[in-house]
Enzyme design. Structure first.
Site, mmCIF file in Angstrom:
data_model
loop_
_atom_site.group_PDB
_atom_site.id
_atom_site.type_symbol
_atom_site.label_atom_id
_atom_site.label_comp_id
_atom_site.label_asym_id
_atom_site.label_seq_id
_atom_site.Cartn_x
_atom_site.Cartn_y
_atom_site.Cartn_z
ATOM 1 N N HIS A 59 0.495 8.299 -9.094
ATOM 2 C CA HIS A 59 0.646 7.743 -10.447
ATOM 3 C C HIS A 59 -0.586 8.128 -11.264
ATOM 4 O O HIS A 59 -1.688 8.262 -10.724
ATOM 5 C CB HIS A 59 0.732 6.213 -10.411
ATOM 6 C CG HIS A 59 1.899 5.662 -9.655
ATOM 7 N ND1 HIS A 59 3.206 5.897 -10.027
ATOM 8 C CD2 HIS A 59 1.959 4.860 -8.552
ATOM 9 C CE1 HIS A 59 4.016 5.252 -9.177
ATOM 10 N NE2 HIS A 59 3.294 4.633 -8.277
ATOM 11 N N ALA A 82 2.357 2.804 -12.194
ATOM 12 C CA ALA A 82 3.459 1.870 -11.931
ATOM 13 C C ALA A 82 3.193 0.495 -12.525
ATOM 14 O O ALA A 82 4.069 -0.109 -13.157
ATOM 15 C CB ALA A 82 3.706 1.762 -10.430
ATOM 16 N N SER A 83 1.980 -0.009 -12.331
ATOM 17 C CA SER A 83 1.715 -1.373 -12.795
ATOM 18 C C SER A 83 1.690 -1.453 -14.324
ATOM 19 O O SER A 83 1.857 -2.530 -14.893
ATOM 20 C CB SER A 83 0.392 -1.892 -12.228
ATOM 21 O OG SER A 83 -0.689 -1.094 -12.681
ATOM 22 N N HIS A 136 10.656 1.454 -7.528
ATOM 23 C CA HIS A 136 9.276 0.966 -7.670
ATOM 24 C C HIS A 136 9.197 -0.078 -8.771
ATOM 25 O O HIS A 136 9.454 0.215 -9.925
ATOM 26 C CB HIS A 136 8.346 2.149 -7.992
ATOM 27 C CG HIS A 136 6.913 1.922 -7.610
ATOM 28 N ND1 HIS A 136 6.197 0.799 -7.981
ATOM 29 C CD2 HIS A 136 6.045 2.676 -6.874
ATOM 30 C CE1 HIS A 136 4.964 0.889 -7.481
ATOM 31 N NE2 HIS A 136 4.851 2.011 -6.803
ATOM 32 N N TYR A 167 5.235 -5.610 -4.739
ATOM 33 C CA TYR A 167 5.608 -4.239 -4.380
ATOM 34 C C TYR A 167 6.330 -4.221 -3.021
ATOM 35 O O TYR A 167 7.401 -3.616 -2.875
ATOM 36 C CB TYR A 167 4.379 -3.329 -4.295
ATOM 37 C CG TYR A 167 3.824 -2.823 -5.617
ATOM 38 C CD1 TYR A 167 4.154 -3.417 -6.827
ATOM 39 C CD2 TYR A 167 2.947 -1.742 -5.652
ATOM 40 C CE1 TYR A 167 3.624 -2.945 -8.019
ATOM 41 C CE2 TYR A 167 2.421 -1.262 -6.842
ATOM 42 C CZ TYR A 167 2.761 -1.872 -8.031
ATOM 43 O OH TYR A 167 2.236 -1.400 -9.209
ATOM 44 N N HIS A 223 5.739 2.604 -0.184
ATOM 45 C CA HIS A 223 4.926 1.696 0.636
ATOM 46 C C HIS A 223 5.553 1.540 2.016
ATOM 47 O O HIS A 223 5.719 0.423 2.524
ATOM 48 C CB HIS A 223 4.768 0.331 -0.057
ATOM 49 C CG HIS A 223 4.584 0.448 -1.542
ATOM 50 N ND1 HIS A 223 5.561 0.098 -2.440
ATOM 51 C CD2 HIS A 223 3.567 0.959 -2.279
ATOM 52 C CE1 HIS A 223 5.143 0.364 -3.677
ATOM 53 N NE2 HIS A 223 3.933 0.882 -3.604
ATOM 54 N N GLU A 256 -0.230 7.471 -2.648
ATOM 55 C CA GLU A 256 -0.477 6.630 -3.831
ATOM 56 C C GLU A 256 -1.984 6.505 -4.046
ATOM 57 O O GLU A 256 -2.504 5.411 -4.254
ATOM 58 C CB GLU A 256 0.201 5.254 -3.702
ATOM 59 C CG GLU A 256 0.382 4.582 -5.064
ATOM 60 C CD GLU A 256 1.176 3.271 -5.047
ATOM 61 O OE1 GLU A 256 1.557 2.797 -3.972
ATOM 62 O OE2 GLU A 256 1.417 2.733 -6.153
#
Lengths: 342, 342
Positions: free
Chosen positions: A8, A72-73, A178, A194, A223, A284
């Protein structure tokens, strides 16, 4: 070649976050809110943010290419409405595209979607099409819970999501399932939400017959598949009680797990119970866990070390995880590499 | 001695479910609803439901004693209001108590609480006290999400829960953190909600300083700790980023995991990464996964087989998991056994 399927843009220039903060401040008065044109990030700034971070670590650790998507966040689909998400996704996807143009040998983009709670996912299709056709994206990130921890959307097996799946099948692109930031105080974003989402998504596939409707649909569960490999016996047993086919045929032609598991015993478990063909290399990196593990002296998220040290995987298995499986799950990436003679 | 810390009364006589269905049918007209006195289950019926099920399997598999609580999925705290839950908890706890009286060498009770979404947990204390003082319960099951998958209560670290913790400390009883049926369509009850809750609860402990306020509080996280052991590196790394102490001291004097992991590689991972002192034997037999694993020819939930087959655990380790740790985490059980000369 070593391809990391889960990167990301966590290191974007500060101006991006500042623009987003202004957008959020003006959610109710978007006419005052920042224009897209107010965000100015030069190629030099992009280059620096990548060269000193992801690319430096890729060279140190020895990976070649990263499938690169917006942070992602920061997707935070729960903020604002469809227009908020649409503008934000457009900006973030363009930045990842520009990174891929600046570093074509090292980054290839995957798209975030302009999802918004309660809004028909069909509204995401124009952004998806643009990202595939104009930006060369090879996959998408699909958020099964755009509410951010309240889980107000239907399960992934619901027809609600089918318009997205139809486009995925048409373009032959997989989705990484995700979630984004949790705004539910019960769920820590990277430590609970997650992983819970990964487990939840797998179970939604298991309990449904989604892959009968879409035999070529592909989901990448990040993950390391959440809790799934650790509880593989439980999932096999639950499928059996539900009179579903064996997981091998019921879901494992369509579901893949990445290797974002940050210690050797976890990676070893993954590779003990999950077939090699279903495992894709990922780190990641510069993500949830950025520190150095005092028990090893190496970065937690340097997952290549765990794969290299695996006594379970053969050299050919490792090649499949690093490259072979990735090319199979991301056919547009494979085609791009082939067009370069790779 | 082999003590199973995670048994639920999943095989109660049909009359119990029928009574509950009537209660649910009359939620809005409780004056029409069944009286507690209308539920009649004889000792013979209780005996048969146990002898042909849990006790038969305990004898077959070679465990001696089960900590026995009401059926987790039937707690369903989201149904009705506090009065609904209070009546229901009273009935279910009394049945487990009666089982423990009928089979005092094989079953010892743990209590469900009359939780209800949005209701102060303090209201659970009279039932808790009755169960400890009159029924000899040695632990409780605490539901971190009485809403059933909507997660509307504060995290376990919030003062909201402190009245329960004060009583737990006073009586020296641990809580198994166990959710109930999911009424959120996203979460399959036993395949997603249970495991997610385990992971969520652990992370709520990790991010807080709860055990500074309650140094002797003990939580048993069931189902092998959800996703936690598989992602142990992630959790260590997250604690490190948050500048928390090492997990050993920060949470692992207070948090314990059971062995409800239904395949050998999962149990092996658990015992590779989690200290022996934090692992308690459990099977949750006749529970979520009741079938026979075709790859082994044995019941998935016959977890003693995996412990026995472990090459990681010494004979003394196994003794700790089967008995030593259980006596330490459940001091009232230990006292009861000692009073019998065991």
């Amino acid at each position: 070649m070593i391809i990391d399927v889960h990167g990301h843009y966590t290191t974007a220039p500060k101006a991006l976050e500042e623009w987003r903060n202004k957008q959020i401040a003006n959610l109710k008065t978007p006419e005052l809110g920042p224009k897209v044109s107010e965000l100015k990030i030069s190629d030099d700034e992009l280059r620096e943010s990548i060269e000193t971070n992801q690319l430096a670590k890729m060279k140190e650790r020895g990976s070649d290419l990263t499938i690169f998507s917006p942070r992602a966040s920061f997707m935070a689909h729960h903020i604002g409405d469809f227009n908020t998400s649409s503008t934000w996704a457009g900006i973030c996807n363009e930045l990842c595209y520009r990174v891929s143009q600046l570093f074509p040998d090292h980054f290839i983009p995957a798209a975030m979607l302009p999802q918004s709670p309660g809004v028909d996912p069909r509204t995401c299709i124009p952004e998806l099409e643009k990202c595939v056709k104009e930006y060369g994206n090879v996959g998408i990130n699909l958020n099964p819970d755009p509410s951010g921890g309240h889980w107000t959307s239907p399960p992934l097996s619901d027809r609600h999501w089918y318009p997205i799946y139809e486009k995925m099948v048409e373009y032959d692109i997989p989705a990484m399932i995700h979630v984004s930031t949790s705004c539910n105080a019960c769920f820590h974003t990277t430590g609970a939400h997650y992983l819970n989402a990964d487990t939840t998504a797998f179970m939604q596939c298991l309990t449904s017959d989604l892959f009968k409707d879409f035999p070529t649909l592909k989901f990448l569960i990040p993950h390391g598949g959440g809790a799934v490999p650790y509880h593989w016996g439980r999932f096999r047993g639950l499928a059996q009680e539900m009179k579903k086919p064996l997981l091998d045929t019921h879901v494992m032609n369509n579901v893949f797990f990445d290797t974002c598991v940050y210690h050797q015993p976890g990676i070893d478990l993954l590779n003990t119970v999950i077939p090699v063909k279903n495992v894709l290399f990922a780190s990641e990196m510069i993500g949830a866990v950025r520190g150095i593990d005092p028990t090893t002296g190496h970065y937690y998220d340097d997952t290549k070390r765990y794969i290299e040290a695996s006594k379970i995987l053969s050299a050919d298995d490792k090649h499949q995880i690093y490259e072979g499986n990735v090319r199979r799950v991301f056919p547009r990436l494979d085609a791009r590499l082939k067009s370069k003679g790779l």
